[in-house]
Design a protein around this motif. Structure first.
Motif, PDB file in Angstrom:
ATOM      1  N   PHE A  21     133.180 100.339  40.705  1.00  0.00           N
ATOM      2  CA  PHE A  21     133.261  98.961  40.757  1.00  0.00           C
ATOM      3  C   PHE A  21     132.036  98.152  41.244  1.00  0.00           C
ATOM      4  N   THR A  22     131.252  98.551  42.053  1.00  0.00           N
ATOM      5  CA  THR A  22     130.107  98.003  42.549  1.00  0.00           C
ATOM      6  C   THR A  22     129.117  97.910  41.324  1.00  0.00           C
ATOM      7  N   LEU A  23     128.942  98.959  40.606  1.00  0.00           N
ATOM      8  CA  LEU A  23     127.965  98.892  39.671  1.00  0.00           C
ATOM      9  C   LEU A  23     128.348  98.791  38.098  1.00  0.00           C
ATOM     10  N   ALA A  27     126.384  98.632  33.751  1.00  0.00           N
ATOM     11  CA  ALA A  27     126.498  99.808  33.027  1.00  0.00           C
ATOM     12  C   ALA A  27     125.866  99.705  31.498  1.00  0.00           C
ATOM     13  N   LEU A  28     126.233  98.740  30.905  1.00  0.00           N
ATOM     14  CA  LEU A  28     125.286  98.305  29.633  1.00  0.00           C
ATOM     15  C   LEU A  28     124.010  98.290  29.775  1.00  0.00           C
ATOM     16  N   PRO A  29     123.526  97.325  30.624  1.00  0.00           N
ATOM     17  CA  PRO A  29     121.880  97.352  30.855  1.00  0.00           C
ATOM     18  C   PRO A  29     121.376  98.629  31.230  1.00  0.00           C
ATOM     19  N   PHE A  30     122.071  99.585  32.069  1.00  0.00           N
ATOM     20  CA  PHE A  30     121.648 100.717  32.226  1.00  0.00           C
ATOM     21  C   PHE A  30     121.350 101.681  31.029  1.00  0.00           C
ATOM     22  N   ALA A  89     131.416 100.573  31.142  1.00  0.00           N
ATOM     23  CA  ALA A  89     131.875 100.762  32.454  1.00  0.00           C
ATOM     24  C   ALA A  89     133.347 101.512  32.378  1.00  0.00           C
ATOM     25  N   THR A  90     133.980 100.966  31.476  1.00  0.00           N
ATOM     26  CA  THR A  90     135.657 101.964  31.192  1.00  0.00           C
ATOM     27  C   THR A  90     135.206 103.144  30.724  1.00  0.00           C
ATOM     28  N   VAL A  91     134.412 103.565  30.068  1.00  0.00           N
ATOM     29  CA  VAL A  91     134.101 104.561  29.619  1.00  0.00           C
ATOM     30  C   VAL A  91     133.543 105.819  30.675  1.00  0.00           C
ATOM     31  N   ALA A 121     141.398 101.266  35.899  1.00  0.00           N
ATOM     32  CA  ALA A 121     141.089 100.592  37.081  1.00  0.00           C
ATOM     33  C   ALA A 121     139.603  99.949  36.864  1.00  0.00           C
ATOM     34  N   VAL A 122     138.819 100.859  36.661  1.00  0.00           N
ATOM     35  CA  VAL A 122     137.381 100.631  36.577  1.00  0.00           C
ATOM     36  C   VAL A 122     137.055  99.280  35.602  1.00  0.00           C
ATOM     37  N   GLY A 123     137.896  99.390  34.445  1.00  0.00           N
ATOM     38  CA  GLY A 123     137.560  98.667  33.361  1.00  0.00           C
ATOM     39  C   GLY A 123     138.069  97.352  33.575  1.00  0.00           C
TER      40      GLY A 123
END
Length: 146
Positions: A21-23, A27-30, A89-91, A121-123
């Motif tokens: 949730f924090t990060l 996710a996409l830029p990383f 992030a969902t994946v 939950a993460v998505g």
């Protein structure tokens, strides 16, 4: 172990979901930075050049997303941008939860159920966080002035 397995899964999911949730916004830029950095490394830039090119690509990906959210006037296009940023992030949430579930329980069915719950939950959290980082659009600004 039958009692402790689900409890450990829930505790692990809670920790990793908090971390995700924090990060989740990054996710996409990383992923973009990692991909471009690996490409630069394999084309002969070396590890330092690959790291620098990857960091620049990650920063550009994040900056372009923020600018797009700030200046796009249509709500449907903003939603599409937010979905593009929340999908990785969902994946990641699915696979993080699945890894924890595999360590804690034997049943493949329950592993999948816990993984799907973690992914949702993460998505959803990533969706809300990314949408919350957007600057107010023209409609919201006009309404605030009135």
């Amino acid at each position: 172990m039958i009692i402790f397995g689900p409890l450990l899964v829930i505790a692990g999911i809670g920790f990793f979901c908090w971390l995700l949730f924090t990060l989740a916004v990054f996710a996409l830029p990383f992923y973009a930075g990692l991909t471009v950095g690996a490409w630069a490394f394999h084309t002969g830039a070396g590890w330092l050049g690959g790291a620098i090119v990857g960091a620049i690509a990650a920063g550009l990906t994040f900056g372009v997303g923020q600018l797009a959210l700030a200046f796009v006037p249509w709500t449907w296009l903003r939603l599409a941008i937010v979905l593009v940023y929340a999908a990785p992030a969902t994946v990641a949430g699915y696979y993080a939860t699945h890894g924890i579930a595999q360590m804690a329980m034997q049943s493949a069915t329950w592993q999948t159920i816990f993984s799907l719950v973690g992914a949702v939950a993460v998505g959803v959290t990533a969706l809300v966080r990314i949408a919350g980082t957007a600057l107010p659009g023209r409609e919201e600004t006009r309404l605030a002035r009135a």
